[in-house]
Design an enzyme around this catalytic site. Structure first.
Site, PDB file in Angstrom:
ATOM      1  N   LYS A   1      -8.577   6.676   6.906  1.00  0.00           N
ATOM      2  CA  LYS A   1      -7.442   5.849   6.473  1.00  0.00           C
ATOM      3  C   LYS A   1      -7.879   4.721   5.549  1.00  0.00           C
ATOM      4  O   LYS A   1      -8.734   3.917   5.919  1.00  0.00           O
ATOM      5  CB  LYS A   1      -6.749   5.234   7.692  1.00  0.00           C
ATOM      6  CG  LYS A   1      -5.529   5.994   8.131  1.00  0.00           C
ATOM      7  CD  LYS A   1      -4.718   5.146   9.102  1.00  0.00           C
ATOM      8  CE  LYS A   1      -3.620   5.951   9.751  1.00  0.00           C
ATOM      9  NZ  LYS A   1      -2.968   5.187  10.823  1.00  0.00           N
ATOM     10  N   GLY A   2      -7.297   4.673   4.371  1.00  0.00           N
ATOM     11  CA  GLY A   2      -7.572   3.572   3.441  1.00  0.00           C
ATOM     12  C   GLY A   2      -8.906   3.677   2.721  1.00  0.00           C
ATOM     13  O   GLY A   2      -9.237   2.849   1.884  1.00  0.00           O
TER      14      GLY A   2
ATOM     15  N   SER B   1      -2.531   0.563  -4.383  1.00  0.00           N
ATOM     16  CA  SER B   1      -3.075   1.710  -3.645  1.00  0.00           C
ATOM     17  C   SER B   1      -4.405   2.172  -4.220  1.00  0.00           C
ATOM     18  O   SER B   1      -4.628   2.107  -5.420  1.00  0.00           O
ATOM     19  CB  SER B   1      -2.074   2.876  -3.714  1.00  0.00           C
ATOM     20  OG  SER B   1      -2.674   4.070  -3.268  1.00  0.00           O
ATOM     21  N   ALA B   2      -5.259   2.695  -3.328  1.00  0.00           N
ATOM     22  CA  ALA B   2      -6.546   3.247  -3.755  1.00  0.00           C
ATOM     23  C   ALA B   2      -6.386   4.639  -4.351  1.00  0.00           C
ATOM     24  O   ALA B   2      -7.305   5.155  -4.995  1.00  0.00           O
ATOM     25  CB  ALA B   2      -7.466   3.349  -2.540  1.00  0.00           C
ATOM     26  N   SER B   3      -5.221   5.243  -4.157  1.00  0.00           N
ATOM     27  CA  SER B   3      -5.074   6.659  -4.508  1.00  0.00           C
ATOM     28  C   SER B   3      -4.894   6.902  -6.000  1.00  0.00           C
ATOM     29  O   SER B   3      -4.088   6.253  -6.656  1.00  0.00           O
ATOM     30  CB  SER B   3      -3.881   7.261  -3.765  1.00  0.00           C
ATOM     31  OG  SER B   3      -3.659   8.578  -4.231  1.00  0.00           O
TER      32      SER B   3
ATOM     33  N   ASP C   1       0.884  -1.155   0.000  1.00  0.00           N
ATOM     34  CA  ASP C   1       0.000   0.000   0.000  1.00  0.00           C
ATOM     35  C   ASP C   1       0.933   1.218   0.000  1.00  0.00           C
ATOM     36  O   ASP C   1       2.102   1.111   0.373  1.00  0.00           O
ATOM     37  CB  ASP C   1      -0.858  -0.042   1.279  1.00  0.00           C
ATOM     38  CG  ASP C   1      -1.679   1.211   1.459  1.00  0.00           C
ATOM     39  OD1 ASP C   1      -2.304   1.650   0.489  1.00  0.00           O
ATOM     40  OD2 ASP C   1      -1.679   1.762   2.588  1.00  0.00           O
ATOM     41  N   LEU C   2       0.455   2.369  -0.444  1.00  0.00           N
ATOM     42  CA  LEU C   2       1.333   3.549  -0.524  1.00  0.00           C
ATOM     43  C   LEU C   2       1.170   4.465   0.700  1.00  0.00           C
ATOM     44  O   LEU C   2       2.105   4.649   1.485  1.00  0.00           O
ATOM     45  CB  LEU C   2       1.023   4.323  -1.817  1.00  0.00           C
ATOM     46  CG  LEU C   2       1.797   5.629  -2.026  1.00  0.00           C
ATOM     47  CD1 LEU C   2       3.278   5.359  -2.249  1.00  0.00           C
ATOM     48  CD2 LEU C   2       1.224   6.393  -3.229  1.00  0.00           C
ATOM     49  N   ASP C   3      -0.044   5.038   0.838  1.00  0.00           N
ATOM     50  CA  ASP C   3      -0.294   6.008   1.913  1.00  0.00           C
ATOM     51  C   ASP C   3      -0.236   5.318   3.276  1.00  0.00           C
ATOM     52  O   ASP C   3      -1.012   4.411   3.550  1.00  0.00           O
ATOM     53  CB  ASP C   3      -1.685   6.642   1.737  1.00  0.00           C
ATOM     54  CG  ASP C   3      -1.789   7.473   0.461  1.00  0.00           C
ATOM     55  OD1 ASP C   3      -0.891   8.285   0.219  1.00  0.00           O
ATOM     56  OD2 ASP C   3      -2.776   7.298  -0.280  1.00  0.00           O
TER      57      ASP C   3
ATOM     58  N   ASN D   1      -3.664   9.584  -6.917  1.00  0.00           N
ATOM     59  CA  ASN D   1      -2.472  10.452  -6.949  1.00  0.00           C
ATOM     60  C   ASN D   1      -1.167   9.660  -6.779  1.00  0.00           C
ATOM     61  O   ASN D   1      -0.114  10.250  -6.536  1.00  0.00           O
ATOM     62  CB  ASN D   1      -2.571  11.500  -5.832  1.00  0.00           C
ATOM     63  CG  ASN D   1      -3.712  12.475  -6.087  1.00  0.00           C
ATOM     64  OD1 ASN D   1      -3.723  13.167  -7.101  1.00  0.00           O
ATOM     65  ND2 ASN D   1      -4.684  12.513  -5.196  1.00  0.00           N
TER      66      ASN D   1
ATOM     67  N   THR E   1       1.367  10.234   4.034  1.00  0.00           N
ATOM     68  CA  THR E   1       0.587  11.269   3.352  1.00  0.00           C
ATOM     69  C   THR E   1      -0.701  11.590   4.102  1.00  0.00           C
ATOM     70  O   THR E   1      -1.402  12.525   3.731  1.00  0.00           O
ATOM     71  CB  THR E   1       0.249  10.817   1.918  1.00  0.00           C
ATOM     72  OG1 THR E   1       0.081   9.409   1.948  1.00  0.00           O
ATOM     73  CG2 THR E   1       1.354  11.176   0.954  1.00  0.00           C
TER      74      THR E   1
ATOM     75  N   GLU F   1       0.179  -3.335   4.707  1.00  0.00           N
ATOM     76  CA  GLU F   1      -0.972  -2.433   4.840  1.00  0.00           C
ATOM     77  C   GLU F   1      -1.015  -1.724   6.186  1.00  0.00           C
ATOM     78  O   GLU F   1      -0.665  -2.323   7.199  1.00  0.00           O
ATOM     79  CB  GLU F   1      -2.269  -3.254   4.717  1.00  0.00           C
ATOM     80  CG  GLU F   1      -2.985  -3.142   3.405  1.00  0.00           C
ATOM     81  CD  GLU F   1      -3.524  -1.761   3.078  1.00  0.00           C
ATOM     82  OE1 GLU F   1      -3.624  -0.902   3.966  1.00  0.00           O
ATOM     83  OE2 GLU F   1      -3.869  -1.538   1.914  1.00  0.00           O
ATOM     84  N   ASP F   2      -1.477  -0.480   6.203  1.00  0.00           N
ATOM     85  CA  ASP F   2      -1.634   0.243   7.473  1.00  0.00           C
ATOM     86  C   ASP F   2      -3.102   0.423   7.846  1.00  0.00           C
ATOM     87  O   ASP F   2      -3.398   1.003   8.892  1.00  0.00           O
ATOM     88  CB  ASP F   2      -0.975   1.627   7.394  1.00  0.00           C
ATOM     89  CG  ASP F   2      -1.753   2.577   6.510  1.00  0.00           C
ATOM     90  OD1 ASP F   2      -2.162   2.157   5.405  1.00  0.00           O
ATOM     91  OD2 ASP F   2      -1.983   3.728   6.921  1.00  0.00           O
TER      92      ASP F   2
ATOM     93  N   ARG G   1     -11.768   8.364  -1.933  1.00  0.00           N
ATOM     94  CA  ARG G   1     -11.988   9.818  -1.846  1.00  0.00           C
ATOM     95  C   ARG G   1     -13.461  10.164  -1.578  1.00  0.00           C
ATOM     96  O   ARG G   1     -13.769  10.950  -0.686  1.00  0.00           O
ATOM     97  CB  ARG G   1     -11.524  10.496  -3.139  1.00  0.00           C
ATOM     98  CG  ARG G   1     -11.397  12.001  -3.012  1.00  0.00           C
ATOM     99  CD  ARG G   1     -10.958  12.623  -4.324  1.00  0.00           C
ATOM    100  NE  ARG G   1      -9.702  12.058  -4.817  1.00  0.00           N
ATOM    101  CZ  ARG G   1      -9.204  12.270  -6.039  1.00  0.00           C
ATOM    102  NH1 ARG G   1      -9.876  13.033  -6.880  1.00  0.00           N
ATOM    103  NH2 ARG G   1      -8.067  11.721  -6.413  1.00  0.00           N
TER     104      ARG G   1
ATOM    105  N   LYS H   1     -10.979  -0.888  -1.532  1.00  0.00           N
ATOM    106  CA  LYS H   1     -10.734  -1.792  -0.406  1.00  0.00           C
ATOM    107  C   LYS H   1     -11.892  -1.604   0.578  1.00  0.00           C
ATOM    108  O   LYS H   1     -12.351  -0.474   0.730  1.00  0.00           O
ATOM    109  CB  LYS H   1      -9.412  -1.433   0.291  1.00  0.00           C
ATOM    110  CG  LYS H   1      -8.176  -1.576  -0.606  1.00  0.00           C
ATOM    111  CD  LYS H   1      -6.941  -0.965   0.051  1.00  0.00           C
ATOM    112  CE  LYS H   1      -5.771  -0.916  -0.913  1.00  0.00           C
ATOM    113  NZ  LYS H   1      -4.574  -0.258  -0.369  1.00  0.00           N
TER     114      LYS H   1
HETATM  115  C1  BG6 Z   1      -5.803   5.889   0.310  1.00  0.00           C
HETATM  116  C2  BG6 Z   1      -5.744   6.815   1.518  1.00  0.00           C
HETATM  117  O1  BG6 Z   1      -4.544   5.330   0.074  1.00  0.00           O
HETATM  118  O2  BG6 Z   1      -6.189   6.625  -0.849  1.00  0.00           O
HETATM  119  C3  BG6 Z   1      -7.084   7.520   1.698  1.00  0.00           C
HETATM  120  O3  BG6 Z   1      -5.440   6.065   2.677  1.00  0.00           O
HETATM  121  C4  BG6 Z   1      -7.462   8.245   0.411  1.00  0.00           C
HETATM  122  O4  BG6 Z   1      -6.986   8.434   2.780  1.00  0.00           O
HETATM  123  C5  BG6 Z   1      -7.474   7.250  -0.759  1.00  0.00           C
HETATM  124  O5  BG6 Z   1      -8.747   8.844   0.539  1.00  0.00           O
HETATM  125  C6  BG6 Z   1      -7.797   7.917  -2.099  1.00  0.00           C
HETATM  126  O6  BG6 Z   1      -6.777   8.813  -2.422  1.00  0.00           O
HETATM  127  P1  BG6 Z   1      -6.849   9.942  -3.524  1.00  0.00           P
HETATM  128  O7  BG6 Z   1      -5.429  10.454  -3.588  1.00  0.00           O
HETATM  129  O8  BG6 Z   1      -7.237   9.266  -4.817  1.00  0.00           O
HETATM  130  O9  BG6 Z   1      -7.844  10.957  -3.102  1.00  0.00           O
HETATM  131 MG    MG Z   2      -2.737   3.157   3.607  1.00  0.00          MG
END
Ligand code: BG6
Ligand code: MG
Length: 215
Positions: A45-46, A115-117, A9-11, A119, A17, A170-171, A49, A146
């Site tokens: 967390k996790g 990662s779910a992000s 996982d990234l964040d 970004n 972050t 994972e955190d 958005r 997730k």
């Molecule tokens: C997860 C974070 O990795 O990504 C969440 O733990 C975040 O806090 C989610 O909401 C989505 O990220 P992003 O960057 O696409 O808004």
């Molecule tokens: Mg995380």
């Protein structure tokens, strides 16, 4: 048993972050007229958005039914978040992470990001470790958040390994559930009293060797 691949996982695992997510959500809450505390932020967390926005609005006791208004609010938060992460440097990689990744590669273990992000690429480019990974599955490549296992199953597929040959780091509780649902081993990074479903829990990557992923 030693896994053939590790999925990170990234964040909260590679970088902290959460503080930037918090600053941006807090700013949005302030604009909407309420305070958003660090404790409230733990619940994000996790979480994806849009699901994070729903939690934020419920904390503020605000009900919005118009989906396009919600999209605008999430976009606004993301614009601020991107401003913060665009200033990140290599120094923000969490302690021990880079050495641990190098050690895995030296031992012939494949590594991926799950990662779910959306970004993810911005962050990996800023911290300069993108090229270390054999696969990167992020929020732009998945449809189910997730605790759905999609992100990890896609990573295994791209690495050409079976799910049971993977170990996830994972955190977040939702991430641990996702890894378990994928049929993978999972190592929690953080507080063992919170990350109860994990096979093992570590506080940090400092000094960790290959025996960590031997089950
Ligand atoms: C997860 C974070 O990795 O990504 C969440 O733990 C975040 O806090 C989610 O909401 C989505 O990220 P992003 O960057 O696409 O808004
Ligand atoms: Mg995380």
């Amino acid at each position: 048993m030693r896994p053939k691949a590790c999925i990170f996982d990234l964040d909260g695992v590679i970088v902290d972050t959460a503080k930037y997510h918090y600053l941006a959500w807090k700013r949005l809450a302030k604009e909407l007229g309420f305070e958003f505390t660090e404790k409230d932020n733990e619940r994000l967390k996790g979480v994806s958005r849009m699901a994070s926005l729903e939690i934020l609005l419920s904390v503020g006791g605000i009900q919005i039914d118009d989906a396009s208004v919600k999209e605008q609010l999430a976009d606004k938060k993301n614009t601020w978040y991107v401003e913060y992460i665009s200033q990140m440097t290599k120094d923000e990689i969490l302690p021990g992470v880079e050495d641990f990744l190098k050690m895995l590669k030296e031992n012939g273990i494949k590594i991926a990001i799950g990662s779910a992000s959306k970004n993810t690429m911005t962050i990996l480019n800023r911290i300069g470790i993108k090229d270390m990974f054999d696969a990167i599955i992020d929020g732009t490549k998945i449809t189910k958040a997730k605790p759905d296992p999609e992100v990890f199953l896609k990573a295994a597929q791209e690495l050409n390994v079976r799910p049971e040959e993977c170990c996830v780091f994972e955190d977040a509780v939702a991430g641990i559930e996702a890894a378990k649902a994928a049929g993978m081993k999972v190592i929690g990074v953080g507080d063992p009293s919170i990350l109860k479903g994990a096979d093992k829990v570590i506080q940090s990557f400092v000094g960790q060797g290959i025996e960590l992923i031997e089950f």
